[in-house]
Design a protein around this motif. Structure first.
Motif, short mmCIF file in Angstrom:
data_model
loop_
_atom_site.label_atom_id
_atom_site.label_comp_id
_atom_site.label_asym_id
_atom_site.label_seq_id
_atom_site.Cartn_x
_atom_site.Cartn_y
_atom_site.Cartn_z
N THR A 133 -4.54 10.75 -7.25
CA THR A 133 -5.53 10.69 -5.56
C THR A 133 -6.69 9.63 -5.89
O THR A 133 -7.41 9.81 -6.17
CB THR A 133 -6.13 12.29 -5.75
OG1 THR A 133 -7.29 12.49 -6.40
CG2 THR A 133 -5.05 13.37 -5.33
N SER A 153 0.76 -1.20 0.04
CA SER A 153 0.18 -0.39 0.00
C SER A 153 1.02 1.44 -0.20
O SER A 153 0.09 2.01 -0.82
CB SER A 153 -1.13 0.14 1.00
OG SER A 153 -1.96 -0.91 0.89
N GLY A 181 0.13 11.90 -9.59
CA GLY A 181 -0.12 13.20 -8.79
C GLY A 181 -1.70 12.65 -9.43
O GLY A 181 -2.83 13.30 -9.43
N MET A 234 1.39 6.87 -6.83
CA MET A 234 0.62 7.22 -7.52
C MET A 234 0.91 8.94 -7.09
O MET A 234 0.25 9.36 -8.10
CB MET A 234 -0.93 6.51 -7.25
CG MET A 234 -1.28 5.31 -7.02
SD MET A 234 -2.92 4.62 -5.76
CE MET A 234 -3.88 6.24 -6.41
N ALA A 235 1.22 8.64 -5.55
CA ALA A 235 1.26 10.42 -5.69
C ALA A 235 2.20 11.68 -6.76
O ALA A 235 2.20 12.38 -6.58
CB ALA A 235 1.62 10.48 -4.77
N MET A 236 3.28 10.49 -7.11
CA MET A 236 4.63 10.57 -8.04
C MET A 236 3.52 11.23 -9.15
O MET A 236 3.94 12.16 -10.39
CB MET A 236 5.70 9.59 -7.83
CG MET A 236 6.20 9.87 -7.41
SD MET A 236 7.92 8.47 -8.13
CE MET A 236 7.81 7.70 -6.06
N GLY A 257 1.05 4.11 -2.84
CA GLY A 257 0.58 5.08 -2.64
C GLY A 257 1.89 6.15 -3.25
O GLY A 257 1.86 7.20 -3.29
N ALA A 258 3.00 5.28 -2.87
CA ALA A 258 3.80 7.06 -3.13
C ALA A 258 4.31 6.40 -4.89
O ALA A 258 4.09 7.85 -5.14
CB ALA A 258 5.29 6.41 -2.51
#
Length: 123
Positions: free
Chosen positions: A72, A59, A70, A66-68, A63-64
């Motif tokens: 959410t 996870s 953009g 997906m954050a890179m 999550g990292a």
């Protein structure tokens, strides 16, 4: 044939001819609790603690990533909602088109069928 070639090669104490467990015997006492635990292990794919650690690690990794990019969770849910909404709209458009085809075909088929029944009755 020799009887010894069918013996299991395990050592230790047990009911087998060479000291190991006999074929088909479980090395532990099977009971409700053990069966329940093994069913849980089969369902989870391992022990609950190890599965939890793997899920937390994956996870964080996903999550990292997906954050890179953009992305959410809110954006994912909005895209999923829009996709489902557009699929439903497409389905209704298809039914609307199919309904028009049905009516157009019925305008020709039903009178022809009715005429064939009327003329067949006269025979």
């Amino acid at each position: 044939m020799s009887e010894q070639r069918f013996h299991r090669p395990f050592g230790g104490q047990g009911a087998g001819p060479q000291g190991g467990p006999q074929f088909g015997q479980e090395p532990y006492e099977s009971g409700y609790r053990q069966d329940r635990r093994s069913a849980l292990h089969r369902f989870l794919g391992g022990s609950p603690g190890a599965v939890l650690v793997r899920l937390v690690f994956l996870s964080l990794l996903v999550g990292a990533g997906m954050a890179m990019m953009g992305v959410t969770p809110g954006l994912l849910f909005a895209q999923a909602y829009d996709t489902i909404h557009s699929l439903i709209a497409l389905g209704f458009e298809t039914f609307h088109d199919a309904g028009r085809w049905f009516v157009a075909g019925a305008v020709v088929v039903v009178p022809l069928w009715l005429l064939s029944r009327v003329f067949a009755r006269g025979r």
